[in-house]
Design an enzyme around this catalytic site. Sequence first.
Site, PDB file in Angstrom:
ATOM      1  N   ARG A  60       0.803  -1.221   0.000  1.00 29.47           N
ATOM      2  CA  ARG A  60       0.000   0.000   0.000  1.00 29.47           C
ATOM      3  C   ARG A  60       0.837   1.273   0.000  1.00 29.47           C
ATOM      4  NH1 ARG A  60      -2.225  -4.127   2.655  1.00 29.47           N
ATOM      5  NH2 ARG A  60      -4.447  -4.541   2.253  1.00 29.47           N
ATOM      6  N   HIS A  85      -0.868  -2.655  -4.576  1.00 30.01           N
ATOM      7  CA  HIS A  85      -0.346  -3.628  -5.537  1.00 30.01           C
ATOM      8  C   HIS A  85      -0.292  -3.115  -6.968  1.00 30.01           C
ATOM      9  CE1 HIS A  85       0.076  -6.437  -2.427  1.00 30.01           C
ATOM     10  NE2 HIS A  85      -1.015  -7.169  -2.577  1.00 30.01           N
ATOM     11  N   HIS A 154       3.131 -13.093  -5.367  1.00 30.69           N
ATOM     12  CA  HIS A 154       1.904 -13.231  -4.586  1.00 30.69           C
ATOM     13  C   HIS A 154       1.363 -14.655  -4.646  1.00 30.69           C
ATOM     14  CE1 HIS A 154      -1.866 -11.845  -2.700  1.00 30.69           C
ATOM     15  NE2 HIS A 154      -1.233 -10.702  -2.469  1.00 30.69           N
ATOM     16  N   GLU A 257       5.200 -12.857   1.124  1.00 25.81           N
ATOM     17  CA  GLU A 257       5.609 -11.975   0.042  1.00 25.81           C
ATOM     18  C   GLU A 257       6.873 -11.188   0.419  1.00 25.81           C
ATOM     19  OE1 GLU A 257       2.110  -9.531  -0.934  1.00 25.81           O
ATOM     20  OE2 GLU A 257       1.017 -10.946   0.341  1.00 25.81           O
TER      21      GLU A 257
END
Length: 301
Positions: A60, A85, A154, A257
């Site tokens: 973010r 993203h 991801h 991630e």
Amino acid sequence: MRRFRLESDGLVAQLLDYGATLMTLQAPDGTNVVLGFDDPQRYLEPHPHIGGVIGRYANRIAHGRFTLDAQGYQLTCNEGSHHLHGGHAGFDRVRWRGEARGDTVELAYVSRDGEEGYPGTLRAKVAYRLAGRRMRVTYEASTDRPTIVNLTHHAYFNLAGGGTIDEHELRVAAQRYVEVDEALIPTGTLADVAGTALDYRQWRRIGSARIDHTFVLQGDVALRDPRSGRSLRIRTTQPGVQVYTGHLSGRRGICLEPQHFPDSPNHPAFPSTVLRPGERYRHETMYALSVSGTALAAGGA
């Protein structure tokens, strides 16, 4: 869309040029340990970033705004008033140019100046390599103007090959995590995990935990499924790992991630995500699987 297949000593990966996506990762015992779709066309439909490479900036950015070299930029806001993203058409929603070279699949994408609001034309490359029963993912990028970049993968892991990840156990070598507010935007504090629900320095069952946080890495990340005996170890050159327990999508997989911290451009104390002309962005992540306690891979990233 074009598919690619890599195999090494029983480990099999299937890849897609759309989103530079990892469709399957099959352990030597035949179990697929990542979530994905059998039909490549499904990746064109809305889904929670399953298996793709995330960019230009993973995680973010508050209100989609940041300042670089005294100039302000406004990115597209696709999660309420915030940017997530890479925006509406992040790197997992575009077609990459792919090429197979022996034990490696290389994929490239050119993100044009202004795409989703980002400055500069970014030339990104991702390479998947299988060797010695391990998978290594290498990310590289260059730019013609100062910009920001934070690439990650991801994949949703489920070492049982089905069901939920509630019985999985997690271990993260991290003393601190990035503290966030209710909108999952960093406050600027790197908080201590000791005495909190985010202390995974020792093996802990995931259970009903709802994790969507970045940990400040001091070593590797490990996941195991006691029922099947399968385990996963991740080593990376990235400074953090975002752990997401999939609680918004049925808890069928857990995302691990490796990446820089969220909203770093707005927090000077965080590691920089700025990339300038003449510099090269490069990070590596290594995924090592084991079955029934027998190691399938070793070595660092």
